[in-house]
Scaffold this motif. Structure first.
Motif, PDB file in Angstrom:
ATOM      1  N   LEU B  41       0.831  -1.210   0.000  1.00 21.60           N
ATOM      2  CA  LEU B  41       0.000   0.000   0.000  1.00 21.60           C
ATOM      3  C   LEU B  41       0.867   1.263   0.000  1.00 21.60           C
ATOM      4  O   LEU B  41       0.559   2.248  -0.684  1.00 21.60           O
ATOM      5  N   ALA B  42       1.972   1.218   0.771  1.00 23.00           N
ATOM      6  CA  ALA B  42       2.858   2.393   0.845  1.00 23.00           C
ATOM      7  C   ALA B  42       3.473   2.698  -0.517  1.00 23.00           C
ATOM      8  O   ALA B  42       3.679   3.865  -0.851  1.00 23.00           O
ATOM      9  N   SER B  43       3.747   1.661  -1.309  1.00 25.47           N
ATOM     10  CA  SER B  43       4.274   1.894  -2.660  1.00 25.47           C
ATOM     11  C   SER B  43       3.263   2.681  -3.481  1.00 25.47           C
ATOM     12  O   SER B  43       3.620   3.605  -4.223  1.00 25.47           O
ATOM     13  N   GLY B  48       1.125   8.100  -5.400  1.00 21.51           N
ATOM     14  CA  GLY B  48       0.141   9.181  -5.263  1.00 21.51           C
ATOM     15  C   GLY B  48       0.791  10.494  -4.844  1.00 21.51           C
ATOM     16  O   GLY B  48       0.426  11.569  -5.329  1.00 21.51           O
ATOM     17  N   LEU B  49       1.776  10.395  -3.940  1.00 23.45           N
ATOM     18  CA  LEU B  49       2.479  11.608  -3.476  1.00 23.45           C
ATOM     19  C   LEU B  49       3.220  12.275  -4.636  1.00 23.45           C
ATOM     20  O   LEU B  49       3.210  13.506  -4.774  1.00 23.45           O
ATOM     21  N   ALA B  85       4.322   3.180   5.338  1.00 24.98           N
ATOM     22  CA  ALA B  85       4.004   1.767   5.603  1.00 24.98           C
ATOM     23  C   ALA B  85       3.674   1.565   7.078  1.00 24.98           C
ATOM     24  O   ALA B  85       2.723   0.848   7.427  1.00 24.98           O
ATOM     25  N   GLN B  86       4.432   2.222   7.957  1.00 24.86           N
ATOM     26  CA  GLN B  86       4.198   2.047   9.394  1.00 24.86           C
ATOM     27  C   GLN B  86       2.839   2.613   9.797  1.00 24.86           C
ATOM     28  O   GLN B  86       2.123   2.000  10.598  1.00 24.86           O
ATOM     29  N   PHE B 107      -6.879   0.235   0.279  1.00 23.67           N
ATOM     30  CA  PHE B 107      -6.573  -0.043  -1.129  1.00 23.67           C
ATOM     31  C   PHE B 107      -7.474   0.791  -2.042  1.00 23.67           C
ATOM     32  O   PHE B 107      -7.004   1.475  -2.957  1.00 23.67           O
ATOM     33  N   VAL B 108      -8.777   0.771  -1.749  1.00 24.68           N
ATOM     34  CA  VAL B 108      -9.737   1.520  -2.577  1.00 24.68           C
ATOM     35  C   VAL B 108      -9.499   3.028  -2.428  1.00 24.68           C
ATOM     36  O   VAL B 108      -9.509   3.767  -3.420  1.00 24.68           O
ATOM     37  N   ALA B 109      -9.247   3.479  -1.199  1.00 23.43           N
ATOM     38  CA  ALA B 109      -9.038   4.920  -0.964  1.00 23.43           C
ATOM     39  C   ALA B 109      -7.814   5.419  -1.728  1.00 23.43           C
ATOM     40  O   ALA B 109      -7.849   6.495  -2.336  1.00 23.43           O
TER      41      ALA B 109
END
Lengths: 166, 208
Positions: B41-43, B48-49, B85-86, B107-109
């Motif tokens: 998810l962090a990837s 997105g960032l 990730a944390q 995931f959806v968000a």
């Protein structure tokens, strides 16, 4: 301050902080004493309080196990010294030992402590040269603690009442 | 962006998020690393960032910069990734149905955030709301359902709820400090995101 100095200091600080976080995650210390003890042990600067250790040993040989553990914990607050942890585990064994049955809770604590001591010792080998003990190595103590917590047919053997405490 | 912010403030802020976010206070204090799913998810969040201009990797690492500058930039990127990730791991319940639902929610968000192609202020606003919603779910709603009940009626309601959901909603009980630490970690994480070097948009030139 010059820019390269700030950048080099920042890189050094970040790496050191990241290493500290990884170490904390891997070692899971439970108190500040364990954190400082672990850090000093990693650079070989950790020392046991010998006076408190000798107090603990004296209490241990007088069968004052709670007092012995308190003194030994004071001697090794970070729980990093294999020899001190060996005595703590031995105190759990002796206190939990019974002619007819053993105290499972104390034996379990002893097993946990001796496993930690073995993990701390170089090569996992602990030999304690103390004439007041009948078991001088961590392996003997561990085997005794494991045998005491494992149900076996020999547990119902009436001859076990003649077995002595080690 | 000043060298001090890039070399010291940003990496230390995000590494503190990694440390504080990993602390779980229960019977024993444990420091947990991020879960594997939170790394995935962090990837996506990192993507997105960059897409929203919240983080401009070219301002942190490129050929014209010195090796030391690039090292500082790399540390910022790695620490943002680890902190993200944390935080995601921290906000995901430990087990059962809530863990699965929260994972799906994140995931959806994140996919919505990326599909929305938001600019920096909107991305940060939506991401903050998403994290606070997840915080409320885990540390207030689920904690109330899983924690010890004060009254008989509350205990009866808990038992009824556990019975209806076949115990799949119950979570390990964490001490109150965990919630405060989690809130602090999220606030620090959002503060760090605001400090990141934004993308530099070309200036609009009006020709007459």
């Amino acid at each position: 301050m010059r820019e390269p100095v700030v950048r080099a200091a920042g890189a050094g600080l970040s790496v050191a902080y990241a290493v500290l976080i990884v170490w904390l995650t891997a070692s899971q210390p439970q108190s500040l004493a364990e954190v400082t003890g672990g850090l000093t042990a990693s650079i070989g600067a950790y020392r046991v309080d010998e006076v408190a250790f000798e107090d603990g040993r004296r209490f241990f040989h007088q069968d004052q196990f709670a007092e012995a553990r308190a003194a030994l914990a004071r001697a090794d607050p970070a729980g990093r010294d294999p020899r001190t942890q060996f005595y703590i585990a031995y105190s759990f064994y002796r206190e939990g030992w019974g002619r007819l049955s053993h105290d499972d809770a104390l034996y379990a604590q002893g097993l946990e402590t001796i496993d930690r001591a073995i993990a701390l010792a170089p090569g996992g080998r602990i030999v304690v040269d103390d004439p007041g003990l009948q078991m001088h190595t961590a392996d003997e103590l561990r085997a005794e603690l494991v045998a005491g917590t494992t149900p076996e047919w020999s547990d119902v053997n009436p001859m076990r009442v003649f077995r002595g405490r080690k | 962006m000043s060298p001090a912010r890039e070399a010291i403030t940003l990496p230390l802020t995000f590494l503190t998020v990694v440390l504080v976010g990993g602390i779980h206070v229960a019977e024993r204090v444990a420091i947990a690393p991020p879960t594997l799913f939170s790394l995935v998810l962090a990837s996506l969040v990192l993507g997105g960032l960059v897409q929203s201009g919240t983080l401009e990797p070219m301002r942190l690492m490129r050929g014209e910069r010195s090796p030391l500058e690039n090292l500082n930039g790399l540390m910022v990127i790695i620490s943002v990734f680890a902190a993200t990730a944390q935080v995601l791991s921290l906000l995901t319940p430990a087990s059962g149905l809530p863990s699965m639902v929260m994972g799906l929610f994140f995931f959806v968000a994140i996919l919505q955030l990326m599909a929305g192609a938001l600019d920096r202020p909107r991305f940060l606003r939506v991401w903050a709301v998403t994290l606070l919603a997840a915080f409320t779910m885990k540390f207030i709603v689920l904690a109330a359902l899983s924690g010890p009940a004060d009254t008989t009626v509350a205990r009866a309601l808990q038992l009824l709820f556990e019975g209806i959901t076949l115990g799949s909603m119950s979570q390990p009980i964490e001490a109150p400090p965990s919630g405060y630490l989690a809130f602090g970690a999220i606030a620090l994480y959002l503060f760090g995101l605001v400090l990141l070097p934004p993308a530099q948009r070309p200036a609009l030139v009006v020709r007459h």
